[in-house]
Design an enzyme around this catalytic site. Sequence first.
Site: not given
Ligand code: PAF
Length: 281
Positions: A32, A35-37, A149, A155, A188
Amino acid sequence: MHIFSDILQIQNHLFKLKSERTIIGLVPTMGALHEGHSSLIKKSKLENDFTVVSIFVNPTQFDDSNDLLTYPSDIDNDINLLKSISDDIILFNPDSHEIYSGEIKSDHFNLNGLDKHMEGEYRLNHFQGVATVVNKLLSIVIPDNIYFGEKDFQQLRIIENLVSEKKLKTKVVRCETFRYADGLALSSRNNKLSFSSKKIATNLFKALNFAKEKFNTLDTFEIEKKVMEYLSSFPEIKLEYFVIADEETLETPILKENHKYRAFIAANVSGVRLIDNIKLY
Ligand code: PAF
């Protein structure tokens, strides 16, 4: 664009590239893409010879099966977005059996208490699931750099801890949160928000900014109280937590000199769970 769903095939491809002394970047995602990705992928493209983007909705990090079932996914759209960035991106899009060859369950990692706060309190075993899948991706791709990010700052800290505990050579690259002009952080999960809920969600960023403005003049308890009062005036917003915490340990402070702090927020906005944070320095 090269697309792989098989571990051995992507490893063979990467082995050839690595024998030519290329630098590899990895951007792990659950698809999903937005733009962040794209901003993470573009950064990786600038800093590496080749960029691997993984798209895998990792079941072990979801404590709520409904959340997993309704997680937005559109692989054709994702592939088009990746192609629009560059033709030489390597996409790794495995299924659950490829990643979890036996039972689909988390491994156990020493997260040094970083999973005990905030998201860890609300999402049981979430971070063991994240650490499990990122550890697997790291051992498949063996990237020189891996990109995360800052929106998911807890995380990010947990992955930094994982990489340092395992003494891996991969560098964890922190990437600033990508926001719309009104401050809403790209996620997303925003796909599940209506236009008016998106507007209401911008109040989370306003609350974070308030904390930033007042951090040097009000005590943290006072800031937290005022933020809770402010957000309680929006019936669509159900606050889960708003805390000011040490950026390194994620513990809530007794403030110490030379430590860096962030304000963190999680809330349900019209039934959609959003998280965000801001640095207070
Ligand atoms: O941030 C995410 O999209 C998820 O937690 C990751 C790092 C891809 C792990 O499934």
